[in-house]
Enzyme design. Sequence first.
Site, PDB file in Angstrom:
ATOM      1  N   ARG A  55       0.873  -1.179   0.000  1.00  0.00           N
ATOM      2  CA  ARG A  55       0.000   0.000   0.000  1.00  0.00           C
ATOM      3  C   ARG A  55       0.904   1.220   0.000  1.00  0.00           C
ATOM      4  O   ARG A  55       1.680   1.422   0.940  1.00  0.00           O
ATOM      5  CB  ARG A  55      -0.922  -0.001   1.222  1.00  0.00           C
ATOM      6  CG  ARG A  55      -1.691   1.293   1.381  1.00  0.00           C
ATOM      7  CD  ARG A  55      -2.800   1.217   2.400  1.00  0.00           C
ATOM      8  NE  ARG A  55      -3.928   0.462   1.883  1.00  0.00           N
ATOM      9  CZ  ARG A  55      -5.176   0.561   2.354  1.00  0.00           C
ATOM     10  NH1 ARG A  55      -5.443   1.385   3.344  1.00  0.00           N
ATOM     11  NH2 ARG A  55      -6.152  -0.155   1.829  1.00  0.00           N
ATOM     12  N   HIS A  79      -7.299   0.530  -6.499  1.00  0.00           N
ATOM     13  CA  HIS A  79      -7.529  -0.309  -5.318  1.00  0.00           C
ATOM     14  C   HIS A  79      -8.232  -1.598  -5.782  1.00  0.00           C
ATOM     15  O   HIS A  79      -9.393  -1.847  -5.448  1.00  0.00           O
ATOM     16  CB  HIS A  79      -8.373   0.456  -4.296  1.00  0.00           C
ATOM     17  CG  HIS A  79      -8.362  -0.133  -2.917  1.00  0.00           C
ATOM     18  ND1 HIS A  79      -7.606  -1.236  -2.570  1.00  0.00           N
ATOM     19  CD2 HIS A  79      -9.034   0.215  -1.774  1.00  0.00           C
ATOM     20  CE1 HIS A  79      -7.797  -1.512  -1.282  1.00  0.00           C
ATOM     21  NE2 HIS A  79      -8.664  -0.657  -0.789  1.00  0.00           N
ATOM     22  N   GLN A  82     -10.098  -4.144  -3.323  1.00  0.00           N
ATOM     23  CA  GLN A  82     -11.416  -3.693  -2.875  1.00  0.00           C
ATOM     24  C   GLN A  82     -12.477  -4.041  -3.916  1.00  0.00           C
ATOM     25  O   GLN A  82     -13.578  -4.492  -3.584  1.00  0.00           O
ATOM     26  CB  GLN A  82     -11.388  -2.175  -2.625  1.00  0.00           C
ATOM     27  CG  GLN A  82     -12.724  -1.599  -2.218  1.00  0.00           C
ATOM     28  CD  GLN A  82     -13.172  -2.047  -0.834  1.00  0.00           C
ATOM     29  OE1 GLN A  82     -12.407  -1.948   0.131  1.00  0.00           O
ATOM     30  NE2 GLN A  82     -14.397  -2.538  -0.710  1.00  0.00           N
ATOM     31  N   ASP A 126     -17.232   6.998  -1.999  1.00  0.00           N
ATOM     32  CA  ASP A 126     -15.987   6.925  -1.227  1.00  0.00           C
ATOM     33  C   ASP A 126     -15.691   8.334  -0.717  1.00  0.00           C
ATOM     34  O   ASP A 126     -16.322   9.313  -1.152  1.00  0.00           O
ATOM     35  CB  ASP A 126     -14.851   6.396  -2.135  1.00  0.00           C
ATOM     36  CG  ASP A 126     -13.528   6.218  -1.400  1.00  0.00           C
ATOM     37  OD1 ASP A 126     -13.529   6.126  -0.154  1.00  0.00           O
ATOM     38  OD2 ASP A 126     -12.476   6.190  -2.087  1.00  0.00           O
ATOM     39  N   CYS A 171     -16.410   1.575   0.252  1.00  0.00           N
ATOM     40  CA  CYS A 171     -15.235   0.771   0.616  1.00  0.00           C
ATOM     41  C   CYS A 171     -14.879   0.917   2.090  1.00  0.00           C
ATOM     42  O   CYS A 171     -14.223   0.035   2.653  1.00  0.00           O
ATOM     43  CB  CYS A 171     -14.054   1.153  -0.269  1.00  0.00           C
ATOM     44  SG  CYS A 171     -13.611   2.899  -0.175  1.00  0.00           S
ATOM     45  N   ARG A 177     -13.837  -8.742   1.637  1.00  0.00           N
ATOM     46  CA  ARG A 177     -12.414  -8.480   1.410  1.00  0.00           C
ATOM     47  C   ARG A 177     -11.598  -9.733   1.744  1.00  0.00           C
ATOM     48  O   ARG A 177     -10.655 -10.092   1.034  1.00  0.00           O
ATOM     49  CB  ARG A 177     -11.925  -7.317   2.302  1.00  0.00           C
ATOM     50  CG  ARG A 177     -12.544  -5.957   2.021  1.00  0.00           C
ATOM     51  CD  ARG A 177     -12.150  -5.425   0.657  1.00  0.00           C
ATOM     52  NE  ARG A 177     -10.708  -5.401   0.466  1.00  0.00           N
ATOM     53  CZ  ARG A 177      -9.906  -4.414   0.870  1.00  0.00           C
ATOM     54  NH1 ARG A 177     -10.411  -3.352   1.457  1.00  0.00           N
ATOM     55  NH2 ARG A 177      -8.599  -4.458   0.645  1.00  0.00           N
TER      56      ARG A 177
HETATM   57  N1  NVA Z   1      -9.928   6.614  -1.694  1.00  0.00           N
HETATM   58  C1  NVA Z   1      -9.607   6.184  -0.337  1.00  0.00           C
HETATM   59  C2  NVA Z   1      -9.848   4.718  -0.203  1.00  0.00           C
HETATM   60  C3  NVA Z   1      -9.578   4.179   1.188  1.00  0.00           C
HETATM   61  C4  NVA Z   1      -9.818   2.697   1.274  1.00  0.00           C
HETATM   62  C5  NVA Z   1      -8.160   6.529  -0.043  1.00  0.00           C
HETATM   63  O1  NVA Z   1      -7.303   6.308  -0.910  1.00  0.00           O
HETATM   64  O2  NVA Z   1      -7.890   7.033   1.041  1.00  0.00           O
HETATM   65  N1   CP Z   2     -11.387  -0.200   2.271  1.00  0.00           N
HETATM   66  C1   CP Z   2     -10.119  -0.262   2.720  1.00  0.00           C
HETATM   67  O1   CP Z   2      -9.180  -0.513   1.975  1.00  0.00           O
HETATM   68  O2   CP Z   2      -9.997  -0.027   4.052  1.00  0.00           O
HETATM   69  P1   CP Z   2      -8.636   0.155   4.857  1.00  0.00           P
HETATM   70  O3   CP Z   2      -8.036   1.466   4.432  1.00  0.00           O
HETATM   71  O4   CP Z   2      -9.052   0.151   6.304  1.00  0.00           O
HETATM   72  O5   CP Z   2      -7.715  -0.985   4.527  1.00  0.00           O
END
Ligand code: NVA
Ligand code: CP
Length: 309
Positions: free
Chosen positions: A105, A132, A135, A226, A266, A294
């Site tokens: 990540r 992502h 997800q 989101d 998500c 997930r």
């Molecule tokens: N768009 C959000 C998704 C979190 C799971 C982010 O990147 O923070």
């Molecule tokens: N939806 C998702 O990826 O959540 P986290 O940021 O908690 O992993």
Amino acid sequence: MSVASLQGRDLLSMADLSADELRELLDLAARLKTGKVNPHCENKVLGLLFSKASTRTRVSFSVAMFQLGGQVLDLNASVTQVGRGEPTVDTARVLDRYLDVLAIRTFEQQELETFAHYAKIPVINALTDLEHPCQVLADLQTVQEEFGQLAGLTLTYVGDGNNMANSLLLGCALAGIHVRVASPKGYEPNPMIVQKAKEIAGERSQVLITQDPELAAKDAQVLYTDVWASMGQETQAQSRLPIFRPYQVNEQLLALADPQAIVLHCLPAHRGEEITDAVLEGPQSRVWDEAENRMHAQKALLACVLGAI
Ligand code: NVA
Ligand code: CP
């Protein structure tokens, strides 16, 4: 089985999967959820190299790997030399010698791609600024559970044209789902991804990018949103509020969708911003099933890339 073709492969983008691979991965995730199949990955080690916060991705990957009989190493950037700036090209080649699979990540998609280039083990995108995909595997599993099919449905994403919007565009196109994204001007999804989604969708399904949330929501079977400011955009959170306010998923917007429509997010959610508490907690919300999936979807993915299927 097409999923056999996933052994040893990376998942950096949703578009790394073929339509057949996606379908079979989702079928496997559904079978794993019933407990009727139990693949084993004993002595395999998953590394989690996360430079951003995570609850769902971290825990669901870890539990999935434990249930497969494997082990997990938390390689948080702050406790490894990554946080002190060791070059990605060096870290990738070293981790490759220890681990069997690596979920990353990070911010830049390019950094993930560099890792994947230098590490021979499967590298999985656990979220970048661009995509992502893990997800979206769980999202599509949730939609399939609800409707028993994917092709021909309409999924509408309302809000920021971010990593979620990008991966949903690709995933829906692969699954034959009509996909609409409604975002404010200047916050549209990545144009190269939109183009790729259109190419994948071909004649099978439609891809619509609009600034009109009501047009996009009309008769949709899935309404998705989101956060308005993603991780790394915290300083813009306040200035984005008035821009995104017309893009809130609330009861009025949901009323325009198909009466059987479900709502996905998500998570984490900001109640009162991109989604109202009433909708998130309401009867059409499937966000808790989505979060659970997930684990099943990523277990399927891990079993496939590790050759346990
Ligand atoms: N768009 C959000 C998704 C979190 C799971 C982010 O990147 O923070
Ligand atoms: N939806 C998702 O990826 O959540 P986290 O940021 O908690 O992993």
